[in-house]
Design a protein around this motif. Structure first.
Motif, short mmCIF file in Angstrom:
data_model
loop_
_atom_site.label_atom_id
_atom_site.label_comp_id
_atom_site.label_asym_id
_atom_site.label_seq_id
_atom_site.Cartn_x
_atom_site.Cartn_y
_atom_site.Cartn_z
N ARG A 1 79.14 39.65 57.64
CA ARG A 1 78.18 40.50 58.36
C ARG A 1 76.91 40.70 57.53
O ARG A 1 75.80 40.68 58.07
CB ARG A 1 78.81 41.87 58.66
CG ARG A 1 79.83 41.85 59.78
CD ARG A 1 80.23 43.26 60.18
NE ARG A 1 79.07 44.04 60.61
CZ ARG A 1 79.13 45.34 60.87
NH1 ARG A 1 80.28 46.00 60.72
NH2 ARG A 1 78.07 46.00 61.26
N GLU A 2 77.09 40.89 56.22
CA GLU A 2 75.93 41.07 55.35
C GLU A 2 75.09 39.80 55.28
O GLU A 2 73.86 39.85 55.28
CB GLU A 2 76.39 41.48 53.94
CG GLU A 2 77.05 42.85 53.85
CD GLU A 2 76.10 43.96 54.26
OE1 GLU A 2 74.91 43.89 53.91
OE2 GLU A 2 76.55 44.91 54.95
N VAL A 3 75.76 38.65 55.19
CA VAL A 3 75.04 37.37 55.12
C VAL A 3 74.20 37.15 56.36
O VAL A 3 73.07 36.66 56.28
CB VAL A 3 76.05 36.20 54.93
CG1 VAL A 3 75.35 34.85 55.11
CG2 VAL A 3 76.69 36.28 53.56
N ASN A 4 74.73 37.52 57.53
CA ASN A 4 74.00 37.31 58.79
C ASN A 4 72.72 38.13 58.87
O ASN A 4 71.84 37.81 59.67
CB ASN A 4 74.91 37.64 59.98
CG ASN A 4 76.03 36.64 60.15
OD1 ASN A 4 75.90 35.48 59.76
ND2 ASN A 4 77.15 37.07 60.72
N LYS A 5 72.62 39.17 58.05
CA LYS A 5 71.42 40.01 58.05
C LYS A 5 70.35 39.50 57.11
O LYS A 5 69.19 39.94 57.17
CB LYS A 5 71.79 41.44 57.65
CG LYS A 5 72.74 42.14 58.60
CD LYS A 5 73.09 43.53 58.07
CE LYS A 5 74.12 44.22 58.95
NZ LYS A 5 74.52 45.54 58.39
#
Length: 324
Positions: free
Chosen positions: A90-94
């Motif tokens: 989820r963090e990577v997608n941001k």
């Protein structure tokens, strides 16, 4: 899937051996599978009893396997790892304009350490899960587990949104392959590649690498310079944060300066007296790098200052000259 297969096998067995209807056979399969002890639809034949015995043992095996899997998730940290991977994804997608580090070996780990110190956002691609698990929790690094040579793994790490790829895998061939893939998917991306063999350097540049680093060559040069230029090396080590009087290099672009300092000369800025930092070099769009620039050099749009100072000096510089 095992539960579904068990129900299909049980239902089919009772239909074939006992001539039960489909609903009766399913009922028998469920009560046998669930071991609830309800009465059979009809008295079982010998073949039906043998089938039921085997079916019960088969289902006990499924139950034992299920318990072992759940135990692994609950008591051996597997659930925590799955949740950690979910949060990391989820963090990577941001992320946007971040750095992708391929390989968390010696060189990759050092690169991540420096990026972490500089508060630069980055994602690590590492296929060895045991290596990922050794990273301390307080680091809070973002990992993508997988082979960095695969397109889907690079895309999962946000290659299309990234600004730079650092490929530090042990194999030069893998580093060449990642460079080619990265430049094909994102032609604007900056690729910094590690090379072990001399003939790999040219291949990496041809593949599209912006910079190629050969750690073994740099290590040999460094050891020789410790003999031929010991004080130069001592000074350079200060820049790398080694020693008591730690010095730091920073680059400051025209855009980062407060508006009142735009289009002013170095003399007018009076940076040394106001902050304590020293201007080592000046990057001009037309002239390129200018070392030890003259005081009448004007800072204009597109220019970059290379400054040197202690952490305190740089803090003073940021407070006085840099936009909030």
């Amino acid at each position: 899937m095992l539960f579904l297969i068990s129900l299909i096998v049980g239902t089919g067995g009772y239909v074939v051996l006992e001539n039960y209807t489909l609903i009766d056979a399913l009922y028998m399969a469920v009560i046998t599978f669930a071991t609830v002890g309800y009465t059979e639809v009809n008295a079982l034949s010998v073949n039906g009893k043998i089938f039921t015995l085997i079916y019960i043992i088969f289902n006990l095996g499924i139950f034992a396997y299920t318990v072992s899997v759940l135990s692994t998730f609950l008591f051996e940290g597997e659930l925590g790892r799955v949740f950690k991977n979910y949060i990391s994804n989820r963090e990577v997608n941001k992320l946007k304009d971040h750095v992708i580090v391929c390989g968390f070996g010696r060189n990759g780990a050092m690169a991540c350490e420096e990026l972490h110190k500089a508060e630069k956002e980055f994602v690590i691609i590492e296929k060895d899960t045991s290596v990922i698990e050794t990273v301390p929790q307080d680091k809070k690094y973002s990992f993508v587990s997988g082979n960095a040579t695969l397109d889907e793994i690079l895309l999962e790490a946000g290659l299309e949104r990234a600004s730079t790829v650092i490929t530090a895998l042990p194999s030069d061939a893998d580093n060449v392959f990642i460079t080619l893939t990265a430049k094909e998917i994102n032609p604007r991306i900056n690729v910094i590649a590690k090379a072990s063999e001399t003939n790999s350097e040219k291949k990496l540049y041809r593949a599209g690498a912006s910079h190629v680093v050969m750690p073994d060559r740099l290590g040999g040069i460094h050891m020789a310079n410790l003999i031929t230029k010991p004080y130069v090396i001592e000074f350079l080590e200060l820049l790398n944060g080694v020693g008591d009087a730690k010095l730091e290099l920073e680059e400051v672009s025209y855009a980062k300066l407060k508006n009142e300092f735009h289009n002013k000369t170095i003399k007018e800025l009076d940076i040394r007296n106001k902050s304590g930092v020293t201007i080592l070099a000046f990057k001009d769009d037309l002239e390129g790098f200018i070392f030890n620039p003259q005081s009448d050099k004007k800072i204009e749009k597109g220019d970059v200052l290379i400054i040197l100072g202690t952490k305190k000096n740089l803090h003073n510089f940021n407070n006085h000259f840099i936009k909030n």
